[in-house]
Design a protein around this motif. Structure first.
Motif, mmCIF file in Angstrom:
data_model
loop_
_atom_site.group_PDB
_atom_site.id
_atom_site.type_symbol
_atom_site.label_atom_id
_atom_site.label_comp_id
_atom_site.label_asym_id
_atom_site.label_seq_id
_atom_site.Cartn_x
_atom_site.Cartn_y
_atom_site.Cartn_z
ATOM 1 N N ASN A 122 0.844 -0.962 0.147
ATOM 2 C CA ASN A 122 -0.175 0.139 -0.369
ATOM 3 C C ASN A 122 1.227 1.274 -0.462
ATOM 4 O O ASN A 122 -0.042 2.321 -0.333
ATOM 5 N N GLY A 123 2.571 1.252 0.017
ATOM 6 C CA GLY A 123 2.843 2.332 0.115
ATOM 7 C C GLY A 123 4.432 1.524 0.127
ATOM 8 O O GLY A 123 4.609 1.069 -0.763
ATOM 9 N N ALA A 124 5.440 2.025 0.459
ATOM 10 C CA ALA A 124 6.732 2.699 0.740
ATOM 11 C C ALA A 124 7.290 1.339 0.495
ATOM 12 O O ALA A 124 6.824 0.597 2.346
ATOM 13 N N ALA A 125 7.694 0.075 0.208
ATOM 14 C CA ALA A 125 8.582 -1.041 0.649
ATOM 15 C C ALA A 125 9.886 -1.337 0.636
ATOM 16 O O ALA A 125 10.734 -1.117 -0.757
ATOM 17 N N VAL A 126 10.509 -0.669 1.391
ATOM 18 C CA VAL A 126 11.945 -0.549 1.254
ATOM 19 C C VAL A 126 13.202 -1.398 2.014
ATOM 20 O O VAL A 126 12.044 -1.802 3.786
ATOM 21 N N ALA A 145 2.532 3.254 -4.350
ATOM 22 C CA ALA A 145 3.801 2.379 -3.720
ATOM 23 C C ALA A 145 5.327 2.328 -4.613
ATOM 24 O O ALA A 145 4.991 2.468 -6.022
ATOM 25 N N ARG A 146 6.065 2.554 -4.124
ATOM 26 C CA ARG A 146 7.781 2.500 -3.979
ATOM 27 C C ARG A 146 7.849 1.199 -3.942
ATOM 28 O O ARG A 146 8.103 1.266 -2.249
ATOM 29 N N PHE A 147 9.321 0.084 -4.209
ATOM 30 C CA PHE A 147 10.148 -0.689 -3.749
ATOM 31 C C PHE A 147 11.178 -0.012 -3.995
ATOM 32 O O PHE A 147 11.511 0.642 -4.801
ATOM 33 N N ALA A 148 12.411 -0.607 -2.995
ATOM 34 C CA ALA A 148 13.941 -0.078 -3.430
ATOM 35 C C ALA A 148 14.085 -0.757 -1.885
ATOM 36 O O ALA A 148 14.125 -1.332 -1.001
ATOM 37 N N GLU A 149 15.465 -1.779 -2.628
ATOM 38 C CA GLU A 149 16.415 -2.492 -2.220
ATOM 39 C C GLU A 149 17.153 -1.727 -1.487
ATOM 40 O O GLU A 149 18.545 -1.798 -1.144
ATOM 41 N N LEU A 185 11.308 2.166 -7.578
ATOM 42 C CA LEU A 185 11.597 1.410 -8.387
ATOM 43 C C LEU A 185 9.655 1.985 -8.043
ATOM 44 O O LEU A 185 9.025 2.085 -6.925
ATOM 45 N N SER A 186 8.775 2.616 -9.327
ATOM 46 C CA SER A 186 7.169 2.480 -8.875
ATOM 47 C C SER A 186 6.011 1.924 -9.090
ATOM 48 O O SER A 186 6.917 0.432 -9.143
ATOM 49 N N ALA A 187 5.397 2.269 -8.419
ATOM 50 C CA ALA A 187 4.721 0.399 -8.513
ATOM 51 C C ALA A 187 4.465 -0.233 -10.398
ATOM 52 O O ALA A 187 4.548 -0.440 -10.742
ATOM 53 N N ASP A 188 4.503 0.780 -11.297
ATOM 54 C CA ASP A 188 4.002 0.566 -13.016
ATOM 55 C C ASP A 188 5.421 -0.198 -13.224
ATOM 56 O O ASP A 188 6.230 -0.752 -14.061
ATOM 57 N N GLU A 189 6.850 0.433 -12.445
ATOM 58 C CA GLU A 189 7.838 0.215 -12.552
ATOM 59 C C GLU A 189 7.846 -1.888 -12.048
ATOM 60 O O GLU A 189 8.394 -2.069 -12.844
ATOM 61 N N ALA A 190 7.700 -1.294 -11.050
ATOM 62 C CA ALA A 190 7.500 -2.647 -10.908
ATOM 63 C C ALA A 190 6.700 -3.976 -11.330
ATOM 64 O O ALA A 190 6.990 -5.295 -10.991
ATOM 65 N N ARG A 198 -0.170 -6.941 -10.150
ATOM 66 C CA ARG A 198 -1.302 -5.408 -10.094
ATOM 67 C C ARG A 198 -1.022 -4.894 -10.070
ATOM 68 O O ARG A 198 -0.793 -4.490 -8.749
ATOM 69 N N VAL A 199 -1.351 -3.795 -10.610
ATOM 70 C CA VAL A 199 -1.417 -2.505 -9.791
ATOM 71 C C VAL A 199 -3.382 -1.290 -9.325
ATOM 72 O O VAL A 199 -3.149 -1.053 -10.813
ATOM 73 N N TYR A 200 -2.962 -1.406 -8.409
ATOM 74 C CA TYR A 200 -4.207 -0.460 -8.193
ATOM 75 C C TYR A 200 -4.624 0.816 -7.672
ATOM 76 O O TYR A 200 -3.745 1.489 -7.181
ATOM 77 N N ASP A 201 -5.639 1.473 -8.076
ATOM 78 C CA ASP A 201 -5.547 2.633 -7.362
ATOM 79 C C ASP A 201 -5.148 2.720 -6.116
ATOM 80 O O ASP A 201 -6.255 1.679 -5.897
ATOM 81 N N ASP A 202 -4.619 3.426 -5.102
ATOM 82 C CA ASP A 202 -4.766 3.412 -3.801
ATOM 83 C C ASP A 202 -5.739 3.230 -3.223
ATOM 84 O O ASP A 202 -6.129 1.730 -1.972
ATOM 85 N N GLU A 203 -6.869 3.209 -3.315
ATOM 86 C CA GLU A 203 -8.025 3.280 -2.523
ATOM 87 C C GLU A 203 -9.208 2.048 -2.655
ATOM 88 O O GLU A 203 -9.729 1.437 -2.019
#
Length: 277
Positions: A122-126, A145-149, A185-190, A198-203
């Motif tokens: 639902n948001g940053a996964a770091v 959502a954003r992802f980063a190692e 990475l953005s959700a779309d890049e992920a 799958r990527v959904y609107d936050d709500e």
């Protein structure tokens, strides 16, 4: 975890830094330290391990969803704790034992979990938060959502399975790129890399994730577990061994009541009702 505690979880309660509830045959575990972007605590990890193991043994549970409270999935390890560690100066053995005894228990519990496990990011996964999402079978993401190692940004190496899980999803070269740079990475890049499916609107994220989880929960649980076992086993074996395993598993599932129910429902053009037998 005691039987009473797990019954409380299924009714909907908060235990330590993890909020757990049950919707139909689906357990929802919500990392619940929003003031720290759901940074992992010992209580959170211990409760998650107990919840996974209890749900795995519970015939009334068919699916497990992991998400975060507030606007983050998980910001990784608690850096405040690390600053305290520097003052206390733990020995290398202390650090190794703590990582193995506490943090890595989650990965081991996930490996033993036989049912569908879904991350709703639902948001940053770091850092360790991204690793936690990678442990799950499937990841759905909110657009925010954003992802980063990000371990390398704080002078660390991936400590929660990143070097194991990430290359199995994106390949060796891309995994090294992400691990060496710590870039976001953005959700779309992920989605493009296959980190999420799958990527959904936050709500809409939890509504859609739970709808998918409930769909799985209506399926035949024995067959779902056998599919999961076969898939993960196949990653570490050759084709002939995998096919031999399939033949044995197929003989078992074709003897179940749920197999007979599926055939009957197909012939009668109705929705099957599975009972896990």
């Amino acid at each position: 975890m005691t039987v009473r505690a797990y019954q409380d979880i299924k009714k909907g309660t908060q235990v330590a830094d993890l909020e757990l509830s049950k919707q139909g045959r689906v357990i929802v575990a919500r990392l619940n330290r929003p003031e720290k972007k759901n940074a992992q605590s010992e209580e959170m990890l211990e409760t998650l391990v107990d919840a996974l193991r209890s749900a795995n043994e519970d015939p009334e549970v068919s699916c497990f969803v992991l998400t975060g409270a507030g606007d983050a999935f998980c910001s990784g390890g608690d850096l405040g704790r690390r600053s305290n560690e520097l003052a206390a100066v733990p020995t290398p053995l202390d650090r190794m034992d703590r990582l193995h005894a506490i943090t890595h228990r989650v990965a081991r519990a996930v490996e033993e979990f036989e049912k569908p496990l879904i991350a709703a990011v639902n948001g940053a996964a770091v850092g360790a938060g991204m690793d936690l999402s990678l442990m799950c079978d499937i990841r759905f993401a909110a657009k925010s959502a954003r992802f980063a190692e990000s371990y390398i940004r704080v002078g660390l190496i991936p400590g929660n399975g990143g070097c194991y899980f990430l290359p199995r999803i994106v390949g060796i070269a891309k995994a090294l790129e992400l691990l060496w740079t710590g870039e976001f990475l953005s959700a779309d890049e992920a989605l493009e890399l296959g980190i999420v499916t799958r990527v959904y609107d936050d709500e809409q994220l939890m509504t859609e994730t739970l709808a998918f989880a409930e769909r799985l929960a209506e399926g035949p649980p024995i067959q779902q577990r056998e599919i999961k076992k076969l898939l993960y086993q196949s990653l570490n074996t050759d084709l002939r061994t995998s096919l031999r395993a399939v033949s044995a598993h197929m003989a078992v599932v074709q003897s179940t009541d749920d197999y007979k129910e599926a055939i009957s429902a197909f012939k009668e053009r109705r929705k099957p009702i599975f009972k896990g037998r």
